[in-house]
Design a protein around this motif. Structure first.
Motif, mmCIF file in Angstrom:
data_model
loop_
_atom_site.group_PDB
_atom_site.id
_atom_site.type_symbol
_atom_site.label_atom_id
_atom_site.label_comp_id
_atom_site.label_asym_id
_atom_site.label_seq_id
_atom_site.Cartn_x
_atom_site.Cartn_y
_atom_site.Cartn_z
ATOM 1 N N ILE A 361 40.122 39.419 39.132
ATOM 2 C CA ILE A 361 41.237 40.405 38.734
ATOM 3 C C ILE A 361 41.547 41.208 40.164
ATOM 4 O O ILE A 361 42.438 41.455 40.227
ATOM 5 N N ARG A 362 40.484 41.006 41.158
ATOM 6 C CA ARG A 362 40.969 41.531 42.356
ATOM 7 C C ARG A 362 42.162 40.533 43.067
ATOM 8 O O ARG A 362 43.155 41.019 43.681
ATOM 9 N N GLY A 363 41.913 39.298 42.680
ATOM 10 C CA GLY A 363 43.011 38.419 43.204
ATOM 11 C C GLY A 363 44.576 38.806 42.533
ATOM 12 O O GLY A 363 45.186 38.702 43.307
ATOM 13 N N ALA A 364 44.302 39.100 41.278
ATOM 14 C CA ALA A 364 45.494 39.251 40.641
ATOM 15 C C ALA A 364 46.350 40.560 40.954
ATOM 16 O O ALA A 364 47.407 40.690 41.511
ATOM 17 N N LEU A 365 45.259 41.509 41.436
ATOM 18 C CA LEU A 365 45.674 42.839 42.208
ATOM 19 C C LEU A 365 46.310 42.506 43.665
ATOM 20 O O LEU A 365 47.260 43.033 43.999
#
Length: 438
Positions: A361-365
């Motif tokens: 989810i940090r990668g998505a951000l």
């Protein structure tokens, strides 16, 4: 930037810069030209065919293909110079038709006057995806925040060309079609339940080729096309599948009946098969849904959009470990797509892979830092498990909203194009391209 090359190998390339290439392919008749613009996800770089290139060559239609370096809605500093080159190349032609689907439809309308077009054909076009203009548009979140929107390329539309705009008014394309009509006079052909892009429905019903030919001949009849497109829909798998998906929960029997009818009239159609599988999965008939999707994935040579559907069906069946394996494949094939990172994060969380979920989810951000959905997800994953509830005997979470958003994103939005062009997403990874008209 360069002018027309003298070398035989590049003889058809009439403009090149770091951002735009214009390829000219003359057929026997050079009094009529089609000027095409790429749709979203057709591929990055320029070592690829232009939109509909093989089709127009096969039909003996002179065409010029305007190709951007990426999915940037043609917001390039040298775009006006490229368009001026197109106008010079078609000077003296009897008819010049701009043509595009989705992102290409945006360009076909906005740049019609710049290339001297007599006609413009825009299939499921966007008016804009600039968040300052299209405030409700969320399908291209990762793109619209990063693009620098140039007023001269994205302001109000103005054209003297005859504009034919075809779209599905039951989809988010309705706002765009109606907004375009506020700027310019259009021949609007609204075809409900034909999906985005409507290009696929027109191709599937064998209407797309005659439509283009009639515009080039100057005898296009909007009423006749509208009438014929609606007549054919009752026996079309795309229409029936979309109509099935639109049924409310209280009409699940009707939805399943429509989906099975879609498969009956289009037994080899991926769209019909996936429409039925989604409904079956939703209703807890997991074995049949998974069997259908496994076959589609194999038949389509593992086209990414169907791989994602397969993982979703495993998730619905509670088989999260198998969904996780597929999510890893999807991410490996499209590592730069933010919503796939968010989708995979949810799968990992349900599978108990909490550290991986937080990392994803940090990668998505990182890929889409302005997306509030991802920010809320990151906070939720950091502080604890998403809230769980029970609905119709299936464990669900508020994250179903995220899944539904993902299914409306470009990988889903353009997935109907794989009905005729299963290489849509493989193009991004250097694999074969299609020979269809679009």
């Amino acid at each position: 930037m360069t002018a027309l090359s003298e070398t035989p190998a590049a003889a058809n390339e009439i403009f090149r810069s770091d951002d735009v290439v214009v390829r000219r392919i003359a057929a026997g008749d050079t009094s009529r030209w089609v000027v095409t613009f790429d749709h979203y996800a057709i591929g990055h770089g320029f070592d690829r065919p232009g939109f509909g290139e093989a089709y127009f060559q096969a039909q003996g239609v002179s065409a010029i293909h305007v190709m951007g370096r990426g999915d940037d809605w043609y917001q390039y500093a040298d775009m006006e110079a490229a368009l001026a080159t197109v106008r010079a190349a078609t000077a003296g032609a009897t008819r010049v038709l701009t043509y595009g689907s989705s992102m290409g439809g945006y360009a076909a309308l906005r740049f019609a006057d710049a290339v001297g077009a007599t006609d413009a054909l825009a299939l499921s076009p966007q008016y804009s995806i600039d968040p300052k203009v299209a405030v409700h548009e969320r399908r291209w979140s990762q793109d619209f925040h990063r693009i620098r929107w140039r007023p001269e390329l994205s302001g109000p539309i103005s054209t003297s060309a005859r504009a034919v705009v075809i779209y599905d008014p039951t989809s988010p394309d309705r706002w765009h079609g109606e907004r375009i009509a506020q700027d310019i006079a259009i021949d609007a052909i609204r075809l409900p339940y034909t999906a985005h892009p409507v290009t696929t429905y027109l191709s599937d019903t064998n209407l797309l080729g005659p439509l283009i030919a009639s515009l080039l001949a100057g005898d296009f009849d909007a009423r006749a096309l509208r009438r014929e497109a609606r007549r054919l829909r009752a026996a079309n798998g795309i229409y029936l599948g979309e109509l099935a998906a639109a049924q409310p929960r209280r009409r699940v029997a009707t939805a399943l009946s429509l989906a099975r009818r879609a498969l009956a009239v289009s037994p080899g159609g991926y769209h019909a098969q996936v429409s039925l599988a989604r409904l079956l999965s939703q209703e807890g008939q997991h074995d049949e849904a998974l069997a259908i999707l496994a076959a589609v994935v194999q038949q389509s040579d593992r086209t990414l959009t169907y791989v994602i559907d397969h993982a979703n069906a495993f998730m619905a069946a509670g088989r999260t470990a198998e969904a996780r394996i597929i999510a890893d494949e999807a991410l490996a094939r499209a590592p730069d797509v933010a919503h796939l990172h968010a989708w995979a994060a949810h799968i990992c969380w349900l599978n108990g892979d909490l550290s991986d979920a937080r990392s994803l989810i940090r990668g998505a951000l990182r890929l889409d830092p302005s997306n509030q959905t991802y920010l809320r997800a990151a906070i939720d994953y950091h502080f604890g498990a998403p809230h769980m509830e029970r609905s119709r005997g299936v464990q669900v979470t508020p994250w179903l909203r995220l899944v539904r958003w993902i299914m409306r994103s470009p990988l889903r939005v353009d997935s109907s194009e794989t009905e005729r062009r299963p290489s849509l997403f493989r193009r991004r990874h250097g694999e074969s391209a299609s020979d269809s008209a679009g």
